[in-house]
Structures are given as C-alpha cells and as structure tokens.
Enzyme design. Structure first.
Site, PDB file in Angstrom:
ATOM      1  N   PHE A 166      11.935-120.327 -72.008  1.00  0.00           N
ATOM      2  CA  PHE A 166      12.813-119.625 -71.078  1.00  0.00           C
ATOM      3  C   PHE A 166      14.214-120.241 -71.177  1.00  0.00           C
ATOM      4  CE2 PHE A 166      14.672-118.607 -66.954  1.00  0.00           C
ATOM      5  CZ  PHE A 166      14.395-117.250 -66.879  1.00  0.00           C
ATOM      6  N   ASP A 201       6.590-126.604 -66.903  1.00  0.00           N
ATOM      7  CA  ASP A 201       7.220-125.549 -66.118  1.00  0.00           C
ATOM      8  C   ASP A 201       6.124-124.531 -65.779  1.00  0.00           C
ATOM      9  OD1 ASP A 201       8.517-123.219 -65.255  1.00  0.00           O
ATOM     10  OD2 ASP A 201      10.301-123.638 -66.454  1.00  0.00           O
ATOM     11  N   TYR A 230       9.609-117.518 -56.182  1.00  0.00           N
ATOM     12  CA  TYR A 230       9.822-116.078 -55.956  1.00  0.00           C
ATOM     13  C   TYR A 230       9.019-115.167 -56.863  1.00  0.00           C
ATOM     14  CZ  TYR A 230      13.325-117.014 -59.654  1.00  0.00           C
ATOM     15  OH  TYR A 230      13.960-117.429 -60.787  1.00  0.00           O
ATOM     16  N   LYS A 231       8.273-115.730 -57.834  1.00  0.00           N
ATOM     17  CA  LYS A 231       7.489-114.862 -58.721  1.00  0.00           C
ATOM     18  C   LYS A 231       6.129-114.606 -58.066  1.00  0.00           C
ATOM     19  CE  LYS A 231      10.221-116.192 -62.684  1.00  0.00           C
ATOM     20  NZ  LYS A 231      10.482-117.221 -63.688  1.00  0.00           N
ATOM     21  N   ARG A 285       7.658-105.643 -70.525  1.00  0.00           N
ATOM     22  CA  ARG A 285       6.767-106.640 -69.909  1.00  0.00           C
ATOM     23  C   ARG A 285       6.215-106.083 -68.603  1.00  0.00           C
ATOM     24  NH1 ARG A 285       8.981-112.478 -67.750  1.00  0.00           N
ATOM     25  NH2 ARG A 285       9.909-111.084 -66.232  1.00  0.00           N
TER      26      ARG A 285
HETATM   27  C1  LIG Z   1      11.773-117.631 -63.869  1.00  0.00           C
HETATM   28  C2  LIG Z   1      11.828-118.893 -64.636  1.00  0.00           C
HETATM   29  C3  LIG Z   1      12.751-119.888 -64.300  1.00  0.00           C
HETATM   30  C4  LIG Z   1      13.734-119.606 -63.205  1.00  0.00           C
HETATM   31  O1  LIG Z   1      14.641-120.593 -62.947  1.00  0.00           O
HETATM   32  P1  LIG Z   1      15.654-120.393 -61.726  1.00  0.00           P
HETATM   33  O2  LIG Z   1      16.305-121.701 -61.591  1.00  0.00           O
HETATM   34  O3  LIG Z   1      14.832-119.989 -60.540  1.00  0.00           O
HETATM   35  O4  LIG Z   1      16.585-119.292 -62.067  1.00  0.00           O
HETATM   36  C5  LIG Z   1      12.688-121.077 -64.992  1.00  0.00           C
HETATM   37  N1  LIG Z   1      11.780-121.275 -65.986  1.00  0.00           N
HETATM   38  C6  LIG Z   1      10.897-120.321 -66.335  1.00  0.00           C
HETATM   39  C7  LIG Z   1       9.906-120.568 -67.408  1.00  0.00           C
HETATM   40  C8  LIG Z   1      10.912-119.098 -65.680  1.00  0.00           C
HETATM   41  O5  LIG Z   1      10.043-118.146 -66.031  1.00  0.00           O
END
Ligand SMILES: *Cc1c(COP(=O)(O)O)cnc(C)c1O
Length: 415
Positions: free
Chosen positions: A129, A200, A225-226, A374
């Site tokens: 990511f 992560d 938030y996911k 997705r």
């Molecule tokens: C969604 C996501 C993030 C999000 O990071 P934010 O700091 O909340 O924007 C980070 N790492 C992964 C792998 C994600 O899927």
C-alpha cells in the site's frame, strides 16, 4: 459443475450464522455495498454513541468529561477490546492517530532499537500500500545513512530477509490482490535472522481472526474505518508486544505519552506502558464512533466471520466466472481461500469505466489503478444474495457495453 442460482444464494442466507448482524448496520435498501474494505458502513451503535457523546457528555460536562466520562482512558479502553480481534493482550494495544502515523512511529522505534553496524536493512514489498512505502522512504531519509530500504517484489521478500535486516514491514492482506502472508511463518523467519517485524493489519482486522500473540509478532498497526466500521478517517490502532514495550522508545515524544502529563514538567519521560506511543490529545469524537462500532464486534465470533468470508469470496469468484465469462476479466485474487483475505479483485483494461457503471447501478465496489476492480465482502452485513445481485449487474454492464458511456472515462479524485 452445476450452475449456481439466486435461490442457492437465498438458501445460504437462511443458514447464515451471522445473519442477525445485518440489522446492526444502516444498509441502503437499494443496491449492494461491496466497499466495506475501504469504508465500513455506519452502525446504529456508532451513530447513537456519537449522539450521546455530543449531546450528553460534551454538551453538559465539557472539560470534566475527561474524568467523569473517562475520556482520558478511552484510547486504551478501546485498545483492550480491539486486542481480542488481533490475538493480543489488553495492555498491548492502543488507539491513536492514523495508520500512516502509527506506522511511522513504530517503524522508527524499531529501527532505533534494532539497527546497528551491518544490520541496517528495512525489508518491504514493492506494490505494498502506498502509504507504507512512502512512510518508509521518508523515514529512511530522515534517519540518514544508517538505513537502507529494500522494497522488493513479493516473491523475493522472504529471500531478502537476512542477518543485515533490522526491520521487516509487511501488509498481512494485500490491499489490491487480497493475497495473505503466512504471519507465523514470516514472523519466525524474521526472528531467525534477528529482525523485528511490523505487520500492517488494515485489510485483516475485523475481516478474519488475527493472532499476533500466537505468531510472536513484534509490532502492528491497523485501520479503524475499514472492516471495523469506525467512520471516515476513524482513529487507527497500534500494537506492541509486552516483551518489547520497555525496549521501544516513542518516536513522537508528545506530552500525552509522558509518564505524567499533568506534572507539566520541562523534561520528557516516557510512560512505562503502551501509552508512550500516544502523541497528543486523543480525538474523542472519532473514538466515540469507533467505541460504538466495536460494541457490535464485542459480540462477534471471528471464526464465524472467517467462515462466512470464505464462502462469500468463493461464491463471488464462482459466479463471476459462471456469469461473466468471455468479457476480459481475470482474477487477481488467490483461488486458494487459505491465501486470501476478504475481498476479490479482477483485472480488466476498462476496469475504471466498468466500476463507474456499476456504481451508477448502486453496486459499489472500487477501482485500484492501473486496472483492478475490487469488491469487499464484509460478512457482518453482506448477504449471499447481494453477491448474486452484484454479479448480475456486472454481467449486464459487460454484455450491454454500458460501461462505454463517455463520462465514465473521467477520473474522480477518489476512486
Ligand atoms: C487503508 C490502508 C492504510 C491507510 O492509512 P491511513 O493513514 O488511514 O490513510 C494503510 N495501509 C494499508 C495497507 C491500507 O490498506
């Protein structure tokens, strides 16, 4: 193979052990929401909790709320509840900041604790990511010549971990492909080489059971938030295993991570426990929404979530292959359920336009550049019949060429 029908899907919903949970959410009666891996739906509990916070706590108690409502300990109280979802002890998790900031804080702390002499590599995956890569690029620059970032293709990650590795940073379930790393095996490998490992969990927490403790993982971060449904930009969490808590120095030495913030002393002294990784004053509005949504998870059996998630993703793949064959979609997600998380992705040259056409039909998934559509399958509120309806819409869009409408080619800021 026998063809699956809509009636088969309805039958699966009848025997679904989690079907009661759908009513905890505010679900639009029209269309299908398959983007809970990007922004989870609102729960009644979160809405009520935010209302109570605003109308009955903030409005009446003002500054006294920090004590009267125990806002001051809310990050750790939520951390303790989250701990069950990730296989941690209650004192190993707290809620703070965003995933990006927590990743920065813990990666810096791990490098300071474990990089010295020849041991100066940070290993991660190319195509991780973006924020993970960007944060690691930035911190390598910030910390100077002592560190070297090794971002390598997925199939080379394991071979790149060696005796010169200070830290391994990996996303457990890949945001695009849903490919899942074997957390215990990779953690063991990192430890055999004397490296620390940061996981992560953004696409894992709330989607499948995670066992950080069982894997012996060192540190982890994840998203509120996911799959946790904490609301847009909800606070994130961080985990540090007990054995490391004294060894890892905080990277952002804000007053809220001080051993005694209200001493108002001139010199920084870190808190003895997980609180040292707090930075500033916690945002209680955001925490309240997460508090509400976690009250649903408090009653959820994560094995049941995984069971349904596997069924939903399997069903999605089978139905797309049955209904949409010959239209240029190719599966990006592993076919082996043991190797995938809770979303399903397909590559298509016109993926963006196809997703726009689906969204116009109230079937909401998302698009990940350059060419991936997705679909997130969230077991608490997605029904098997929703999968049927989503695939029916996808078929219609492909068969009629509805995606070719000119305005679908125009890219929106958020995809
Ligand atoms: C969604 C996501 C993030 C999000 O990071 P934010 O700091 O909340 O924007 C980070 N790492 C992964 C792998 C994600 O899927």
């Amino acid at each position: 193979m026998t063809r699956l029908t809509q009636a088969d899907c309805a039958a699966l919903d009848q025997s679904d052990a989690l079907r009661e949970f759908r009513s905890e959410f505010i679900v639009s009666p029209e269309g299908v929401y398959l983007d809970g891996n990007s922004l989870g739906l609102l729960t009644h509990a979160a809405r009520d909790r935010v209302r109570t916070l605003v109308e009955q706590e903030w409005a009446t108690d003002a500054v006294q709320g920090w004590h009267k409502r125990d806002w001051v300990n809310l990050p750790e109280r939520l951390g303790a509840r989250l701990a069950r979802l990730v296989g941690a002890h209650a004192d190993e998790v707290t809620v703070a900041d965003s995933t990006s900031v927590n990743l920065f804080k813990l990666a810096v702390a791990c490098c300071r604790a474990n990089a010295s002499g020849k041991r100066r590599k940070i290993v991660t995956e190319l195509g991780n990511f973006p924020t993970d890569l960007y944060i690691l690029q930035g911190l390598t620059e910030l910390l100077g010549s002592n560190l070297e970032l090794c971002a390598v293709p997925r199939e080379q990650v394991l071979n790149t971990i060696d005796g010169d590795t200070a830290l391994v940073v990996l996303t457990h379930v890949h945001y695009k492909s849903a490919d899942m790393f074997d957390m215990p095996a990779v953690t063991r490998l990192a430890h055999e080489h004397g490296a620390l490992i940061l996981w992560d969990l953004c696409h894992s927490v709330g989607a499948l059971p995670v066992d950080l403790g069982g894997a012996g993982a060192d540190v982890a971060v994840g998203c509120g938030y996911k799959y946790l449904n904490g609301g847009p930009g909800a606070p994130a969490f961080l985990y540090v295993k007990r054995e490391l808590q004294q060894r890892l120095q905080p990277s952002i030495t804000g007053w809220m991570g001080h051993a005694n913030p209200f001493e108002f002393g001139d010199d920084y002294r870190p808190a003895a426990d997980i609180r040292r990784h707090r930075s500033g004053t916690p945002g209680i509005l955001g925490l309240a929404a997460l508090d509400g949504s976690l009250s649903v998870f408090d009653r959820v059996d994560m094995q049941a979530v995984r069971h349904k998630s596997v069924r939903l993703t399997e069903l999605f793949i089978e139905l797309v292959e049955q209904e949409c064959a010959g239209h240029g979609l190719s599966l990006v997600t592993p076919r082996d359920a043991a190797q995938r998380g809770s979303h399903v992705s397909f590559q298509h040259d016109n993926g963006y336009e196809i997703m726009r056409a689906l969204i116009a039909r109230n079937v909401v998934g998302d698009f990940r550049a350059p060419d991936v559509v997705r679909f997130g399958l969230t077991p608490l509120y997605t029904r098997h019949v929703d999968v049927w309806n989503a695939v029916a819409a996808l078929r219609e869009v492909l068969e009629t060429g509805a995606w070719q409408q000119a305005d679908y080619r125009i890219r929106l800021a958020v995809t």
